[in-house]
Design a protein around this motif. Structure first.
Motif, PDB file in Angstrom:
ATOM      1  N   LEU A  42      22.997  58.710  16.791  1.00 42.46           N
ATOM      2  CA  LEU A  42      22.537  58.308  15.450  1.00 42.46           C
ATOM      3  C   LEU A  42      23.558  58.626  14.353  1.00 42.46           C
ATOM      4  O   LEU A  42      23.371  58.225  13.209  1.00 42.46           O
ATOM      5  CB  LEU A  42      21.194  58.966  15.129  1.00 42.46           C
ATOM      6  CG  LEU A  42      20.009  58.394  15.926  1.00 42.46           C
ATOM      7  CD1 LEU A  42      18.756  59.220  15.696  1.00 42.46           C
ATOM      8  CD2 LEU A  42      19.760  56.933  15.565  1.00 42.46           C
TER       9      LEU A  42
ATOM     10  N   LEU B 101      12.606  61.416  14.769  1.00 41.05           N
ATOM     11  CA  LEU B 101      14.033  61.788  14.697  1.00 41.05           C
ATOM     12  C   LEU B 101      14.608  61.742  13.289  1.00 41.05           C
ATOM     13  O   LEU B 101      15.507  62.501  12.950  1.00 41.05           O
ATOM     14  CB  LEU B 101      14.860  60.876  15.608  1.00 41.05           C
ATOM     15  CG  LEU B 101      14.572  60.991  17.099  1.00 41.05           C
ATOM     16  CD1 LEU B 101      15.478  60.060  17.880  1.00 41.05           C
ATOM     17  CD2 LEU B 101      14.742  62.420  17.581  1.00 41.05           C
ATOM     18  N   LEU B 102      14.118  60.815  12.467  1.00 43.52           N
ATOM     19  CA  LEU B 102      14.683  60.688  11.119  1.00 43.52           C
ATOM     20  C   LEU B 102      13.786  61.422  10.131  1.00 43.52           C
ATOM     21  O   LEU B 102      13.028  60.815   9.392  1.00 43.52           O
ATOM     22  CB  LEU B 102      14.815  59.209  10.730  1.00 43.52           C
ATOM     23  CG  LEU B 102      15.551  58.329  11.733  1.00 43.52           C
ATOM     24  CD1 LEU B 102      15.611  56.902  11.247  1.00 43.52           C
ATOM     25  CD2 LEU B 102      16.969  58.843  11.991  1.00 43.52           C
ATOM     26  N   VAL B 103      13.857  62.756  10.159  1.00 44.31           N
ATOM     27  CA  VAL B 103      12.984  63.526   9.267  1.00 44.31           C
ATOM     28  C   VAL B 103      13.772  64.095   8.096  1.00 44.31           C
ATOM     29  O   VAL B 103      14.952  64.280   8.188  1.00 44.31           O
ATOM     30  CB  VAL B 103      12.282  64.676  10.002  1.00 44.31           C
ATOM     31  CG1 VAL B 103      11.227  64.128  10.922  1.00 44.31           C
ATOM     32  CG2 VAL B 103      13.292  65.526  10.736  1.00 44.31           C
TER      33      VAL B 103
ATOM     34  N   ASP C 132      20.699  62.316  18.907  1.00 40.18           N
ATOM     35  CA  ASP C 132      21.243  62.865  17.663  1.00 40.18           C
ATOM     36  C   ASP C 132      22.702  62.458  17.509  1.00 40.18           C
ATOM     37  O   ASP C 132      23.143  62.082  16.422  1.00 40.18           O
ATOM     38  CB  ASP C 132      21.153  64.398  17.656  1.00 40.18           C
ATOM     39  CG  ASP C 132      19.728  64.884  17.462  1.00 40.18           C
ATOM     40  OD1 ASP C 132      18.839  64.040  17.273  1.00 40.18           O
ATOM     41  OD2 ASP C 132      19.520  66.110  17.498  1.00 40.18           O
TER      42      ASP C 132
END
Lengths: 259, 303
Positions: free
Chosen positions: A101, A257-259, A98
């Motif tokens: 990113l 992870l990219l929601v 996290d």
């Protein structure tokens, strides 16, 4: 690499690799102790002990046969466990990804960095095994110096598959399925302890689909000083698993992870 | 002034649930912009969308004039992020955390080390540079996270509830630092549910609830526009308080929990009346953003 299908990763992958290398350096002493101690016990105990009864296997001392098998299988374990337990820890409970990113680094860079790190770890621990094996007289030819390069590829191959498991795992227990149903059977069946040719024919062709037997087939002749056969096929299988694993893991991890 | 962040008709669904429902906002360069809202209003989701960390359902986002998510990498290169949840790297010390993080931006080690000295000074962590993360207090961790967000000398700093869960001393220190950053020309975009924080820091703010923007403006203007200038908060026996306020004057009142809020243009008569009633306690104060917030978002509890 730059086609539409395969995700392109950037230099940022090396920043991720570097992060892991720096953590590893903090635990240098225990890591090295384990890297040398474990194969020493294995080779001494099984190689000498069992070798006493077996003598030769496939025209080489059993110690050489076993050492070359252990080189492949321990790389499988090193890469798989790093790509599962360590990667999952960084991805979910520790939230390291996290944080990463929010920088220019993207999912495909992180996973490329992780795979490069897993492969690097395989080279480090594999080299320790090779040194122990040479010390015990199991290495018969200078061609064994090519083994670390193969282990790097073996590391990429198994870390790719491990990353898929991490991207799907609801928790650590999930990895038990993969270990029990995939890694352990592969470890037993892929020619680490005895030649694949002694298995029933149907099982032999199944084993040919699994990457570990191809890793063994590349490493064993290099250690024993025998001619290599079907090199292109073995390399292609390992590289194919690595690329496919990376591709699927990137898709699944993005979705997670990219929601 | 050009817009650093420009969001147009943004929508976002999680499965069937629409969490961002057509928001528009524009953040001017060099300002501190606040996104206020109760829990679950869609604040954090909006920030994630803005950074390209979450796919958009429809609408347009531009940061520094660049399209998101296509230019996400370039935008994050010039942006600092302070996330709501602590995600410092526990495998490293304080200084190592920032070095590693700087590495993700490709900042050369020499440049980085010079900057880190300034940053530790800035957040008051110089003497903890070699401490392990686990030994830091909550306030120190948050200050370190703010320092981390500044390693790439960003033009835009995005902060998701930067002072939630911190003690007053740390909160005031962080507010001071954020004002310094704004003074130095950086653009700040922060979410908060602390009205005091928004009122002290923000040049401009939006109030969000249930995925929509209810109101936008400068804090003082919003207060003038939505509530009477004076407020009396009354505690005490309910029927007594109700009777007292109903008979006291022409202002309006609302009940939130066990407190009566009385809004008026001139509180003198009511204050005088309440002073005679010993069974009630009261507080007379100027109207603030919280009054606006409660008026716009209602009084029921949020999860």
């Amino acid at each position: 690499m730059a086609n539409l299908f395969f995700p392109r990763f950037s230099n940022a992958a090396f920043a991720v690799w570097r992060r892991n290398a720096l953590v590893w350096r903090k635990l240098l002493l225990p890591s090295i102790l384990i890297n040398f101690g474990e194969p020493f016990l294995y080779l001494l105990g099984l190689g000498y002990g069992l070798g006493l009864f077996i003598g030769e296997m496939m025209h080489m001392p059993y110690l050489t046969f076993l050492a070359s098998g252990i080189l492949a299988s321990s790389s499988m374990n090193t890469a798989s466990f790093e790509a599962m337990f360590s990667v999952y820890t960084r991805m979910i409970p520790q939230r390291t990804y996290d944080a990463i990113l929010t920088t220019p680094v993207e999912v495909q860079d992180i996973l490329a960095g992780e795979m490069l790190w897993c492969a690097t770890k395989c080279v480090i621990s594999g080299s320790a095994i090779l040194i122990v094996a040479a010390f015990l007289g199991a290495v018969h030819d200078w061609s064994a110096l090519g083994v670390p390069a193969i282990l790097f590829l073996v590391g990429l191959c198994f870390s790719g598959m491990g990353l898929i498991m991490s991207s799907l795992a609801p928790g650590y227990d999930f990895f038990n399925y993969y270990v029990t149903l995939v890694l352990t059977p592969m470890f037993i069946l892929s020619g680490v302890f005895y030649p694949v040719s002694s298995l029933p024919v149907a099982l032999q062709s199944l084993v040919q689909l699994l990457p570990l037997s191809h890793a063994v087939d590349l490493i064993r002749p290099l250690v024993a000083g025998l001619p290599l056969t079907n090199v292109a096929l073995h390399l292609a299988v390992l590289a194919g698993y690595a690329m496919l694993g990376y591709l699927i893991a990137v898709r699944l991890t993005r979705k997670r992870l990219l929601v | 002034m050009s817009a650093v962040v420009q969001i147009t008709d943004l929508h976002k669904n999680y499965n069937e649930r629409e969490v961002v429902r057509g928001i528009n906002l524009s953040v001017a360069a060099g300002t501190c912009f606040g996104v206020l809202g109760p829990n679950g209003a869609g604040k954090t989701t909006t920030l994630r969308l803005l950074l390209g960390q979450s796919p958009v359902n429809s609408g347009e986002i531009r940061v520094f004039g660049l399209p998101i998510p296509q230019a996400g990498r370039a935008v994050r290169m010039r942006t600092g992020v302070v996330p709501q949840a602590d995600n410092l790297d526990p495998d490293f010390t304080v200084v190592e955390n920032l070095r590693i993080y700087g590495g993700y931006f490709g900042i050369p080690a020499a440049t980085l080390d010079a900057r880190l000295r300034e940053l530790f000074e800035f957040v008051g962590l110089t003497d903890r540079a070699h401490a392990r993360i686990a030994t830091l207090s909550g306030g120190m961790k948050r200050r370190l996270t703010i320092a981390r967000a500044l390693v790439n000398d960003p033009e835009l700093v995005v902060l998701d509830e930067p002072t939630t869960g911190l003690d007053p001393q740390v909160r005031h220190m962080i507010w001071g630092r954020l004002r310094d950053l704004r003074q130095s020309g950086k653009t700040l975009l922060l979410t908060t549910h602390y009205m005091e924080e928004a009122e002290r820091l923000c040049d401009e703010l939006v109030i969000m609830d249930q995925g929509r923007i209810l109101e936008q403006g400068k804090p003082a203007a919003l207060i003038r526009q939505h509530v009477e200038p004076e407020v009396i908060e009354v505690h005490g026996e309910e029927t007594v308080a109700r009777r007292a306020l109903e008979s006291a004057g022409d202002g309006r009142f609302e009940v939130v929990g066990d407190t009566f809020y009385y809004y008026t243009r001139d509180a003198r008569a009511v204050v005088k009346h309440l002073e005679g009633l010993s069974e009630l306690t009261f507080l007379h104060r100027p109207a603030n953003l919280e009054d606006v917030f409660l008026k716009l978002t209602g009084h029921e509890l949020r999860d």
